[in-house]
Design a protein around this motif. Structure first.
Motif, PDB file in Angstrom:
ATOM      1  N   LEU A  71       0.832  -1.210   0.000  1.00 40.07           N
ATOM      2  CA  LEU A  71       0.000   0.000   0.000  1.00 40.07           C
ATOM      3  C   LEU A  71       0.864   1.256   0.000  1.00 40.07           C
ATOM      4  O   LEU A  71       0.591   2.213  -0.736  1.00 40.07           O
ATOM      5  CB  LEU A  71      -0.937  -0.014   1.206  1.00 40.07           C
ATOM      6  CG  LEU A  71      -2.135  -0.957   1.061  1.00 40.07           C
ATOM      7  CD1 LEU A  71      -2.881  -1.086   2.373  1.00 40.07           C
ATOM      8  CD2 LEU A  71      -3.075  -0.459  -0.031  1.00 40.07           C
ATOM      9  N   ALA A  72       1.915   1.231   0.828  1.00 37.64           N
ATOM     10  CA  ALA A  72       2.806   2.390   0.884  1.00 37.64           C
ATOM     11  C   ALA A  72       3.493   2.607  -0.459  1.00 37.64           C
ATOM     12  O   ALA A  72       3.591   3.740  -0.949  1.00 37.64           O
ATOM     13  CB  ALA A  72       3.842   2.185   1.992  1.00 37.64           C
ATOM     14  N   GLN A  73       3.950   1.513  -1.099  1.00 34.72           N
ATOM     15  CA  GLN A  73       4.627   1.610  -2.392  1.00 34.72           C
ATOM     16  C   GLN A  73       3.650   2.024  -3.494  1.00 34.72           C
ATOM     17  O   GLN A  73       3.989   2.790  -4.393  1.00 34.72           O
ATOM     18  CB  GLN A  73       5.269   0.261  -2.751  1.00 34.72           C
ATOM     19  CG  GLN A  73       6.365  -0.187  -1.805  1.00 34.72           C
ATOM     20  CD  GLN A  73       7.650   0.585  -1.989  1.00 34.72           C
ATOM     21  OE1 GLN A  73       7.825   1.287  -2.981  1.00 34.72           O
ATOM     22  NE2 GLN A  73       8.555   0.468  -1.030  1.00 34.72           N
ATOM     23  N   TRP A  74       2.443   1.503  -3.429  1.00 33.80           N
ATOM     24  CA  TRP A  74       1.411   1.760  -4.434  1.00 33.80           C
ATOM     25  C   TRP A  74       1.118   3.248  -4.526  1.00 33.80           C
ATOM     26  O   TRP A  74       0.986   3.811  -5.600  1.00 33.80           O
ATOM     27  CB  TRP A  74       0.154   0.975  -4.058  1.00 33.80           C
ATOM     28  CG  TRP A  74      -0.953   1.096  -5.051  1.00 33.80           C
ATOM     29  CD1 TRP A  74      -1.884   2.097  -5.113  1.00 33.80           C
ATOM     30  CD2 TRP A  74      -1.237   0.200  -6.124  1.00 33.80           C
ATOM     31  NE1 TRP A  74      -2.736   1.871  -6.145  1.00 33.80           N
ATOM     32  CE2 TRP A  74      -2.366   0.716  -6.799  1.00 33.80           C
ATOM     33  CE3 TRP A  74      -0.657  -0.981  -6.583  1.00 33.80           C
ATOM     34  CZ2 TRP A  74      -2.919   0.095  -7.901  1.00 33.80           C
ATOM     35  CZ3 TRP A  74      -1.212  -1.609  -7.670  1.00 33.80           C
ATOM     36  CH2 TRP A  74      -2.321  -1.073  -8.338  1.00 33.80           C
TER      37      TRP A  74
ATOM     38  N   ALA B 256      -4.707 -12.183   7.514  1.00 31.08           N
ATOM     39  CA  ALA B 256      -3.432 -11.508   7.242  1.00 31.08           C
ATOM     40  C   ALA B 256      -3.656 -10.207   6.486  1.00 31.08           C
ATOM     41  O   ALA B 256      -3.084  -9.164   6.837  1.00 31.08           O
ATOM     42  CB  ALA B 256      -2.519 -12.444   6.449  1.00 31.08           C
ATOM     43  N   VAL B 257      -4.521 -10.251   5.444  1.00 28.06           N
ATOM     44  CA  VAL B 257      -4.769  -9.049   4.648  1.00 28.06           C
ATOM     45  C   VAL B 257      -5.413  -7.973   5.526  1.00 28.06           C
ATOM     46  O   VAL B 257      -5.013  -6.798   5.490  1.00 28.06           O
ATOM     47  CB  VAL B 257      -5.674  -9.383   3.432  1.00 28.06           C
ATOM     48  CG1 VAL B 257      -6.159  -8.111   2.749  1.00 28.06           C
ATOM     49  CG2 VAL B 257      -4.924 -10.271   2.442  1.00 28.06           C
ATOM     50  N   PHE B 258      -6.382  -8.386   6.337  1.00 24.86           N
ATOM     51  CA  PHE B 258      -7.079  -7.439   7.210  1.00 24.86           C
ATOM     52  C   PHE B 258      -6.097  -6.787   8.187  1.00 24.86           C
ATOM     53  O   PHE B 258      -6.076  -5.567   8.349  1.00 24.86           O
ATOM     54  CB  PHE B 258      -8.185  -8.176   7.971  1.00 24.86           C
ATOM     55  CG  PHE B 258      -8.994  -7.279   8.856  1.00 24.86           C
ATOM     56  CD1 PHE B 258      -9.891  -6.369   8.309  1.00 24.86           C
ATOM     57  CD2 PHE B 258      -8.861  -7.339  10.238  1.00 24.86           C
ATOM     58  CE1 PHE B 258     -10.640  -5.540   9.119  1.00 24.86           C
ATOM     59  CE2 PHE B 258      -9.601  -6.510  11.056  1.00 24.86           C
ATOM     60  CZ  PHE B 258     -10.497  -5.606  10.497  1.00 24.86           C
ATOM     61  N   ALA B 259      -5.232  -7.623   8.799  1.00 22.37           N
ATOM     62  CA  ALA B 259      -4.255  -7.079   9.752  1.00 22.37           C
ATOM     63  C   ALA B 259      -3.294  -6.128   9.049  1.00 22.37           C
ATOM     64  O   ALA B 259      -2.942  -5.070   9.590  1.00 22.37           O
ATOM     65  CB  ALA B 259      -3.484  -8.218  10.417  1.00 22.37           C
ATOM     66  N   GLY B 260      -2.906  -6.491   7.825  1.00 26.83           N
ATOM     67  CA  GLY B 260      -2.007  -5.631   7.061  1.00 26.83           C
ATOM     68  C   GLY B 260      -2.646  -4.279   6.757  1.00 26.83           C
ATOM     69  O   GLY B 260      -2.012  -3.223   6.904  1.00 26.83           O
ATOM     70  N   TRP B 264      -1.582  -0.550   8.171  1.00 30.05           N
ATOM     71  CA  TRP B 264      -1.255   0.558   7.283  1.00 30.05           C
ATOM     72  C   TRP B 264      -2.089   1.793   7.622  1.00 30.05           C
ATOM     73  O   TRP B 264      -1.581   2.909   7.713  1.00 30.05           O
ATOM     74  CB  TRP B 264      -1.490   0.135   5.832  1.00 30.05           C
ATOM     75  CG  TRP B 264      -1.059   1.184   4.868  1.00 30.05           C
ATOM     76  CD1 TRP B 264       0.216   1.548   4.596  1.00 30.05           C
ATOM     77  CD2 TRP B 264      -1.894   2.027   4.094  1.00 30.05           C
ATOM     78  NE1 TRP B 264       0.233   2.551   3.683  1.00 30.05           N
ATOM     79  CE2 TRP B 264      -1.051   2.875   3.359  1.00 30.05           C
ATOM     80  CE3 TRP B 264      -3.278   2.135   3.941  1.00 30.05           C
ATOM     81  CZ2 TRP B 264      -1.542   3.824   2.471  1.00 30.05           C
ATOM     82  CZ3 TRP B 264      -3.765   3.081   3.063  1.00 30.05           C
ATOM     83  CH2 TRP B 264      -2.898   3.920   2.349  1.00 30.05           C
ATOM     84  N   PHE B 265      -3.412   1.590   7.875  1.00 29.18           N
ATOM     85  CA  PHE B 265      -4.273   2.715   8.215  1.00 29.18           C
ATOM     86  C   PHE B 265      -3.877   3.340   9.549  1.00 29.18           C
ATOM     87  O   PHE B 265      -3.926   4.561   9.715  1.00 29.18           O
ATOM     88  CB  PHE B 265      -5.740   2.279   8.253  1.00 29.18           C
ATOM     89  CG  PHE B 265      -6.362   2.230   6.896  1.00 29.18           C
ATOM     90  CD1 PHE B 265      -6.417   3.372   6.113  1.00 29.18           C
ATOM     91  CD2 PHE B 265      -6.888   1.045   6.399  1.00 29.18           C
ATOM     92  CE1 PHE B 265      -6.985   3.333   4.846  1.00 29.18           C
ATOM     93  CE2 PHE B 265      -7.453   1.001   5.134  1.00 29.18           C
ATOM     94  CZ  PHE B 265      -7.501   2.144   4.358  1.00 29.18           C
TER      95      PHE B 265
END
Lengths: 308, 270
Positions: A71-74, B256-260, B264-265
């Motif tokens: 996400l950061a790279q995107w 995993a996707v949810f935690a990621g 990030w948020f």
């Protein structure tokens, strides 16, 4: 206190130890811009998790950390979707072969050995090369010379291959075969070693595909999400070696640790980072090698047929 | 249903029972000393259902019981001993021996024992060899050396070293135990024994056998059982992983996707 029983690994581990392990590996991966699987999986094995479960669960953890990384790279526009798609296609094929191979090796009792040997070979080679490169850069900088990483416009053997494709984001017009092959190798390693494979994909993209450095990390981490997700699914389906509870603990630690790692990494210079990472990679390789060549405390081992 | 029909069914059942008795491979005569008084042993287990939940770190169960002298003609004479055997569900175990190949320690070809208990504990009031003769113990299958490993124990030395390695490694994992003073008498008739089930116990049905010996002869025995099962979230995860592995894998990815995304948020600065 804080002991938690893992349903698939069938052992009790300390909650705080697993959270901090995830955080420590997340910190390092954020700092160096790597997935960190090559550190996490060996650490899991050293803490008593059966190798096959460590490998599958490690892949699941990498899905989580690479999502936030991507996400950061995107947002900075650093992902080459065309190149990513080719790498993913190769990666999925490699992952399938890797998981099936692992299933076979578990049956004949050689999974632990082959996983360890592959780790030693890959980590040893990559670590030595990275150390060599970064030390050279540091020496030349001390001598006052400027260093250019990539000479654009140079042609090599890659350009003689058929099935040429246009990769606008990378400003490349090359054959689809080399990225496909790199994808297969990375998928194989992801299934086999529980790693994202960034440590081999990034140098391959720079030196073989000659992609611009700014899209290398973003595209690599983008590919890693999909390949590790496929590996997770295959390991769960074919080998029953995924421990969701363990993965959850590692991801929580990893996501938090990763964010602090990124900030720490910005304070260090590139070649210093690479030298540090190289030393760590070599350290892990040596540690695994010692386990392979030292006379084991017990020559015999038992494996319950149902367990990991 | 007519009376004659009922009668013939009963007769048939009796014949069946008689046939079963005739095939009984263990004649009781050499084990129980003939002509002596018959004491009875009664025993029970503190926990019949053991649930492995997320806080499971192993559990101690208590086997308790008493020697009933009410049928005995001479209750004061003789030495009484109790042996309790706890046997977990059978499973197959692979034993491998490492050999050095080109400087690296490699697993050699393994030996598979297809039908051995995943847990085996023998608790006794004295060393079992002091309680009864080797023949008696062998006949009853009591003791680690009497474990039925599905093959002739008088095999080659190499085979024996594999067997002893398996037993030793199971002992190191606290899955096989022999505890000489594991059964404690409280007074003359009450006894108790604690068995530690470690964190790595296999799940399934456990058989508990309690033997009462008098002067080296088996006087009475009783049986019980207990169940070890995963429970709560551990059971949910385990069952999902093995019954719906594809869904389970997808769940792992989703978490995993949810935690990621959450990470990030929570931490993004741009």
């Amino acid at each position: 206190m804080f002991q938690i029983y893992l349903p698939i690994a069938e052992i009790s581990v300390n909650l705080l130890v697993m959270l901090s392990l995830g955080a420590a590996v997340g910190f390092l991966s954020g700092m160096f811009g790597v997935g960190g699987g090559f550190l996490l999986t060996p650490f899991l094995m050293l803490s008593g998790i059966p190798p096959a479960i460590a490998v599958a669960t490690g892949a699941n953890q990498i899905v989580g950390t690479s999502v936030s990384g991507t996400l950061a790279q995107w947002r900075r526009g650093n992902v080459d979707l065309h190149m990513g798609a080719i790498l993913i296609a190769g990666g999925v094929a490699g992952a399938l072969v890797g998981v099936l191979l692992l299933k076979y090796l578990r049956g004949v009792g050689q999974a632990g050995l082959i996983i360890s040997l592959t780790y030693v070979v890959f980590l040893g080679t990559i670590g030595a090369l990275m150390l060599w490169e970064s030390v050279n850069v540091m020496r030349r900088q001390r001598a006052g010379k400027t260093v250019s990483a990539r000479k654009s416009g140079q042609h090599n053997w890659i350009h003689g291959l058929p099935f040429k494709m246009r990769f606008p984001r990378s400003r490349l017009y090359i054959s689809a075969i080399p990225p496909l092959a790199i994808g297969v190798l990375v998928g194989l390693l992801a299934a086999f070693l529980g790693v994202g494979g960034g440590f081999i994909m990034v140098p391959a993209m720079i030196y073989i595909l000659r992609m611009p450095t700014n899209v290398v990390v973003g595209t690599s981490i983008f590919q890693i999400i999909f390949v590790t997700a496929v590996v997770t699914l295959l390991q769960a389906t074919l080998n029953h070696t995924l421990d969701i509870l363990l993965a959850f603990l590692l991801i929580i630690g990893g996501v938090i640790g990763g964010q602090f790692g990124v900030r720490a990494g910005q304070k260090l210079r590139g070649e210093q980072l690479r030298a540090l990472l190289a030393l760590m990679v070599l350290g892990v390789a040596v540690r695994i090698l010692i386990d392979l060549v030292a006379r084991p405390a017990d020559l015999y081992s038992i494996i319950p047929a149902t367990g990991g | 249903m007519g009376v004659s029909q009922l009668g013939s069914i009963l007769l048939f059942l009796m014949l069946l029972a008689g046939a079963a008795r005739a095939q009984d491979p263990l004649p009781p005569a050499p084990v129980i000393k003939p002509g002596t008084s018959q004491e009875k042993v009664q025993a029970d287990i503190s926990t019949r259902q053991i649930a492995i939940e997320s806080n499971f770190t192993g559990i101690e169960i208590l086997i308790f019981g008493s020697v009933d002298f009410s049928d005995a003609r001479m209750p004061s004479s003789g030495t009484y001993d109790v042996i309790a055997v706890v046997r977990g569900p059978n499973d197959s175990i692979v034993v491998r021996k490492k050999t050095r190949v080109a400087g690296v320690w490699v697993n050699g070809p393994g030996k598979t024992y297809t039908d051995v208990p995943g847990f085996y504990a023998v608790l006794s009031s004295r060393p079992i060899r002091a309680i009864a003769s080797d023949d008696t113990l062998r006949e009853l299958g009591i003791g680690l050396s009497e474990l039925d490993l599905g093959r002739d124990t008088a095999g080659s030395p190499q085979e024996q070293s594999f067997e002893s390695a398996m037993i030793r490694l199971m002992e190191e994992r606290n899955l096989y135990t022999e505890h000489d003073s594991g059964v404690v008498f409280i007074g003359r008739s009450l006894f108790r024994a604690t068995v530690a089930l470690p964190v790595n116990v296999p799940t399934g049905r456990y058989l508990v056998e309690v033997y009462l010996f008098r002067d080296g002869y088996l006087a009475s025995k009783t049986k019980g059982s207990l169940e070890v099962n995963k429970a709560g979230i551990e059971a949910t995860i385990y069952n999902l992983a093995f019954s719906k592995p594809f869904l389970y894998g997808l769940l792992g990815i989703a978490i995993a996707v949810f935690a990621g995304l959450m990470g990030w948020f929570a931490f993004r600065r741009d």
